[in-house]
Scaffold this active site. Sequence first.
Site, PDB file in Angstrom:
ATOM      1  N   CYS A 296       0.846  -1.183   0.000  1.00  0.00           N
ATOM      2  CA  CYS A 296       0.000   0.000   0.000  1.00  0.00           C
ATOM      3  C   CYS A 296       0.889   1.243   0.000  1.00  0.00           C
ATOM      4  O   CYS A 296       1.828   1.333   0.801  1.00  0.00           O
ATOM      5  CB  CYS A 296      -0.905  -0.004   1.231  1.00  0.00           C
ATOM      6  SG  CYS A 296      -1.815   1.538   1.466  1.00  0.00           S
TER       7      CYS A 296
ATOM      8  N   ASP B 105       0.344  -6.210  -0.010  1.00  0.00           N
ATOM      9  CA  ASP B 105      -0.770  -6.627  -0.863  1.00  0.00           C
ATOM     10  C   ASP B 105      -0.320  -7.858  -1.637  1.00  0.00           C
ATOM     11  O   ASP B 105       0.677  -7.811  -2.361  1.00  0.00           O
ATOM     12  CB  ASP B 105      -1.155  -5.517  -1.849  1.00  0.00           C
ATOM     13  CG  ASP B 105      -1.678  -4.268  -1.166  1.00  0.00           C
ATOM     14  OD1 ASP B 105      -2.392  -4.405  -0.151  1.00  0.00           O
ATOM     15  OD2 ASP B 105      -1.376  -3.161  -1.646  1.00  0.00           O
TER      16      ASP B 105
END
Length: 289
Positions: free
Chosen positions: A196, A203
């Site tokens: 992120c 992620d």
Amino acid sequence: MNTPQNSPLGQATAYLDQYDASLLFPIARATKRAEIGVTGALPFLGADMWTAFELSWLNLRGKPQVALARFTVPCESPNIIESKSFKLYLNSFNNTRFADVDAVKARLRADLSEAVWRDAGKNVSPDAAAPPSIGVTLLLPELFDREPIYELDGLSLDRLDVECTHYTPAPDLLRVVPDEAPVSEVLVSNLLKSNCPVTGQPDWASVQISYSGAPIDQEGLLQYLVSFRNHNEFHEQCVERIFMDLWTRCKPVRLAVYARYTRRGGLDINPFRTSYAQALPANVRNARQ
């Protein structure tokens, strides 16, 4: 202009349980697209397919209702929706009464369409057609047991025993195999990871690359995908970066890139980009989602 840094990400936030569309926080796609050379007509088609696993509201008698929701956001829309704001917006339905499922769908479609197309008409003729609304599907509990789990089809790149030394995007790793006949193939990997851009949280994703053209060197492609490991960018932006790097470096005749990211905050995002018109893949989760 909205930026990731002034979004709800990484900030202490009050969770509202009464409907509030102003919680949605759109971010323009144009800034990150300019970084990868996309400034005019888009060189790809596609959409961002979202799944919401935590949607609830009240019926007119105050009884809670639940559903899974799927949203399809066209990639030609000028904005993405920051995911924490999406979560906060969905939570605002929790103690809000709606007449029926259709009323919930209509509200979701109207609000999300307005957010992703916001500012799109600033330089558009008043006679131009209205932008398309986003797709919204709600799956009610009586159909939950029909939800399948599938892995992405294709030849696994993860079978290759490669040395990996790059952990920020390294497009120089992409190359075609010289003097080989053109191929059409589908390659997959479960090793895509990015972060992120605001919180630094990881992620995780599975990615599928379908192409026709000169054969892409598979070891270099796997090393390239691994090179996103410490890269800070939203899901949609990572997929477009992968698409453009492959498109410009390997020059395939046809190309499609599809990533399925693991969920966070009850939401998963699954961007798909293709160089040619085709149906969107089915929005079916994999085991890690």
